[in-house]
Design an enzyme around this catalytic site. Structure first.
Site, PDB file in Angstrom:
ATOM      1  CD  GLU A 142      -3.361   7.863  -2.926  1.00  0.00           C
ATOM      2  OE1 GLU A 142      -4.261   8.164  -2.135  1.00  0.00           O
ATOM      3  OE2 GLU A 142      -2.240   7.490  -2.564  1.00  0.00           O
ATOM      4  CD  GLU A 313       0.872  10.844  -3.023  1.00  0.00           C
ATOM      5  OE1 GLU A 313       0.531  10.443  -1.900  1.00  0.00           O
ATOM      6  OE2 GLU A 313       0.086  11.402  -3.805  1.00  0.00           O
ATOM      7  CD  GLU A 361      -2.967  15.214   3.300  1.00  0.00           C
ATOM      8  OE1 GLU A 361      -2.053  15.766   2.672  1.00  0.00           O
ATOM      9  OE2 GLU A 361      -3.637  14.251   2.856  1.00  0.00           O
ATOM     10  CD  GLN A 362      -3.601  22.385  10.470  1.00  0.00           C
ATOM     11  OE1 GLN A 362      -3.051  22.774  11.485  1.00  0.00           O
ATOM     12  NE2 GLN A 362      -4.852  22.706  10.174  1.00  0.00           N
TER      13      GLN A 362
HETATM   14  C1  GAL Z   1      -2.112  10.058  -0.368  1.00  0.00           C
HETATM   15  C2  GAL Z   1      -2.620  11.158  -1.265  1.00  0.00           C
HETATM   16  C3  GAL Z   1      -1.930  12.476  -0.976  1.00  0.00           C
HETATM   17  C4  GAL Z   1      -1.865  12.729   0.510  1.00  0.00           C
HETATM   18  C5  GAL Z   1      -1.159  11.587   1.158  1.00  0.00           C
HETATM   19  C6  GAL Z   1      -0.981  11.754   2.645  1.00  0.00           C
HETATM   20  O1  GAL Z   1      -3.061   9.066  -0.217  1.00  0.00           O
HETATM   21  O2  GAL Z   1      -2.448  10.834  -2.609  1.00  0.00           O
HETATM   22  O3  GAL Z   1      -2.634  13.502  -1.615  1.00  0.00           O
HETATM   23  O4  GAL Z   1      -3.153  12.864   1.002  1.00  0.00           O
HETATM   24  O5  GAL Z   1      -1.892  10.418   0.942  1.00  0.00           O
HETATM   25  O6  GAL Z   1      -0.278  10.671   3.192  1.00  0.00           O
END
Ligand code: GAL
Length: 679
Positions: A142, A313, A361-362
């Site tokens: 990103e 993602e 990010e828990q």
């Molecule tokens: C994206 C990122 C991931 C993760 C995800 C969480 O922006 O590429 O590594 O952080 O968000 O939603």
């Protein structure tokens, strides 16, 4: 379309890997992304490489029949890197250095870091370039996330000066191009040029635009440096990057020129609660996402690498980073999967396999809970995969001619065919963002999404393309952010007009600045005047309380907000505002819309234009969406009420009383999808 997931083997004990791989396969996942944040475990001190664990994890996945996307770890330089290069950090617009302790803490213009990246990428590519599991490489992660596209470091400043020298040749021509004579801003040498921040009042917009172009160029160079190495050691393997949603801080068309596949990261609920300022949308769609948000980006990224695109993602449940993080309603994870399929994705990959019980990010959902039991998404993805497999088998035995996507031999992978093209210009958006013509609340990206939504509400299929794309074959071409006065694009459109091949629609701001951020000599829309003989003599932005209504002689009215332009032309306007300013100028198939209509009226207007273009349309309302792909048509319901597909889609969209659905039912509840064959 295959499905996949982002996996972090380094987060879990090695004994888990085989169990995880097996479980992934049981769910039907096929493409696993690894490695993109693992630098501290790949090289724990300068030069001390430990790739064995990564190889074992890739082997474990491969042994289970899974394919791998290997990410380069350059978004997360480890702590020792900073000790070596304290100067590698980016600097924000206020001069604050952006410190270690999260990620993306580097400046694209700091060369020693670029060399470090080249080194680790070389080592990885040499080691894994021939690994049979690896079907693609992801560069970094990103670009631009967390406001990192632009850095105001001294290194950026030095590189910017060199870039300016290359662009302008002499300081005189730079001064001239930027209009530096104004306020005595002329430079004597390139070495005096600073970065456009910290000035007493706004800095010269030409300077800002040049710095935007430079920063975008730096990202392209940084990316290309990795691509070149990977191509050398991993011959024939695709290279991709994961772009973001609602994000226009650099020119993605430009960066994509060095990639094989454009992928993007789709968080529909996060985007809605973070980015959508419309209260009604927030209330209607907080648990489904906006019905046009995913589709818009699918169509946008499909236009980046000759039609090859993935979701890298995909949101599986609540995220952690938006102001509010609701759960999607049951079924949405499956629906988003089918939606990506309908827009031609080769791969739909989810973030992330298992919720992390530590660090930032828990509270971000995964396919599994942190104790490794299945969360809702795992169940819905398993269902999606079963349905895909069923459709694949049904299709494989079907002999009709196939237009299989060149990127993938899968019978399910087809090309989207669209009637409408929206020409999308990243530089055009930058131009409008630098000096907003619509006041402080206008967003050029949002406006483009509103135009897109209006088309989607009529069921139109849309390609979002760069100005360099071929435009023949479309029934309608829309320009909503082509602010840059671009004679090459104009020539292409003039030819289309001469061939009378399509309806061309320009929105306000078209051709209003040249490449150096100056007014066109013949006034806006500059060269686009060749398409329609009119001149913009004034542009005004409107405060939020002001709504202006244009009325035609047959009392048809259209409400506008945010901004409008005053036009001088022999062409009579379709309607007039109360103060006699005209609205909507057209000559046969060419239209210039010189204001920003409210969504409802914009939708009506777009409907009339689509009708002129002979695009098959029917008003689907705000909740129902449809998309055709190859021999199939799909329908998606984002609204709380069930819809009857025979009434809502009708014959226009291939739904007859005797249509047999392959998936779903004629009465489509919220979060449901339907799929049927149409040819
Ligand atoms: C994206 C990122 C991931 C993760 C995800 C969480 O922006 O590429 O590594 O952080 O968000 O939603």
């Amino acid at each position: 379309m295959k499905t996949g997931v982002c996996y972090y083997p380094e987060h879990w004990p090695e004994e888990r890997w085989a169990i995880d791989a097996k479980h992934m396969r049981q769910i039907g996942l096929q493409v696993i992304r690894v490695g993109e944040f693992a630098w501290s475990r790949l090289e724990d001190e300068a030069g001390n490489l430990s790739f064995d664990w990564l190889e074992r994890s890739i082997d474990t996945l491969y042994a289970e029949g899974l394919s791998v996307v290997l990410g380069t770890p350059t978004a997360t330089p480890p702590r020792w890197m900073l000790d070596r290069y304290p100067d590698m950090l980016a600097v924000d617009a206020n001069g604050r250095t952006r410190d270690f302790g999260s990620r993306r803490h580097y400046c694209f213009s700091y060369e020693p870091y670029l060399l470090e990246c080249q080194q680790i990428v070389t080592s990885l590519a040499q080691r894994f370039g021939d690994h049979p599991a690896i079907i693609a490489w992801q560069t970094d992660n990103e670009y631009g996330c967390h406001e990192t596209s632009i850095s105001y470091s001294s290194h950026a400043q030095t590189a910017f000066r060199t870039w300016c020298k290359d662009q302008y040749g002499s300081i005189e021509s730079l001064n001239d191009a930027w209009g530096n004579l104004f306020w005595s801003m002329e430079y004597d040498t390139f070495e005096q040029i600073g970065l456009p921040t910290g000035t007493v009042t706004e800095s010269n917009p030409s300077h800002q635009l040049a710095f935007w172009r430079f920063s975008s160029h730096q990202i392209r160079q940084f990316n290309k440096a990795q691509v070149d190495i990977i191509k050398q050691y991993s011959k024939g393997t695709d290279v991709l990057h994961n772009f973001m949603g609602n994000f226009v801080e650099f020119d993605h068309h430009d960066v994509s020129q060095d990639l094989d596949i454009a992928t993007w990261d789709n968080y529909p609920l996060g985007f809605l609660t973070r980015d959508n300022t419309n209260q009604q949308d927030q209330e209607r769609f907080s648990r489904t996402g906006h019905p046009d948000s995913s589709a818009f980006h699918h169509d946008l990224y499909r236009g980046c690498c000759n039609g090859r695109w993935w979701v890298m993602e995909q949101q599986p449940g609540p995220v952690n980073w938006a102001p509010y993080n609701p759960s999607p309603i049951d079924g949405m994870v499956r629906l988003w999967g089918w939606e990506a399929f309908a827009h031609g994705a080769e791969v739909m990959s989810y973030f992330r396999w298992r919720q992390a019980p530590f660090a930032q990010e828990q509270t971000h959902a995964g396919l599994l809970l942190s104790d490794a039991s299945e969360d809702v998404a795992a169940v819905e993805i398993a269902q999606l995969n079963q349905e895909l497999e069923w459709l694949r088998q049904a299709t494989a035995t079907d002999n009709r001619t196939r237009d299989v996507n060149p990127g993938s031999p899968d019978v399910l992978s087809r090309k989207v065919e669209s009637d409408v093209a929206i020409v999308f210009s990243y530089a055009g958006i930058a131009i409008q963002d630098i000096q907003s013509p619509g006041g402080s609340q206008f967003s050029a990206l949002t406006f483009c999404q509103q135009v897109y939504s209006a088309c989607r509400q009529w069921g139109a299929s849309i390609d979002i393309v760069s100005k360099d794309a071929k435009l023949d074959g479309y029934k309608m071409v829309i320009l909503c952010n082509c602010t840059e006065d671009d004679p090459v694009l104009v020539n292409k459109l003039v030819k289309l007009r001469e061939a009378q091949r399509c309806v061309i629609v320009m929105f306000p701001g078209t051709g209003s600045r040249n490449a150096n951020y100056r007014f066109p000599e013949n006034l806006p829309p500059g060269h686009f005047q060749q398409l329609l003989n009119l001149r913009v003599t004034r542009s005004e932005s409107l405060p939020p309380h002001e709504k202006l209504v244009a009325t035609s002689s047959d009392k048809h009215s259209i409400s506008c907000r945010q901004w409008r332009e005053h036009i001088e032309s022999d062409i009579p306007p379709t309607s007039r505002f109360a103060d006699t300013w005209g609205f909507h100028y057209s000559d046969q198939r060419i239209h210039y819309i010189n204001a920003v209509p409210e969504q409802q009226d914009l939708t009506i207007l777009i409907g009339e234009l689509l009708q002129q273009a002979k695009v098959d349309i029917k008003n689907l309302g705000p909740y129902l969406r449809t998309q055709k792909l190859g021999p199939w048509r799909l329908a998606f319901n984002f609204g709380a009420d069930a819809v009857n597909l025979i009434e809502s889609l009708g014959a226009v969209f291939d739904m007859h009383s005797d249509t047999t659905l392959m998936i779903g039912s004629q009465t489509l509840a919220q979060g449901e999808i339907a799929l049927w064959t149409v040819e």
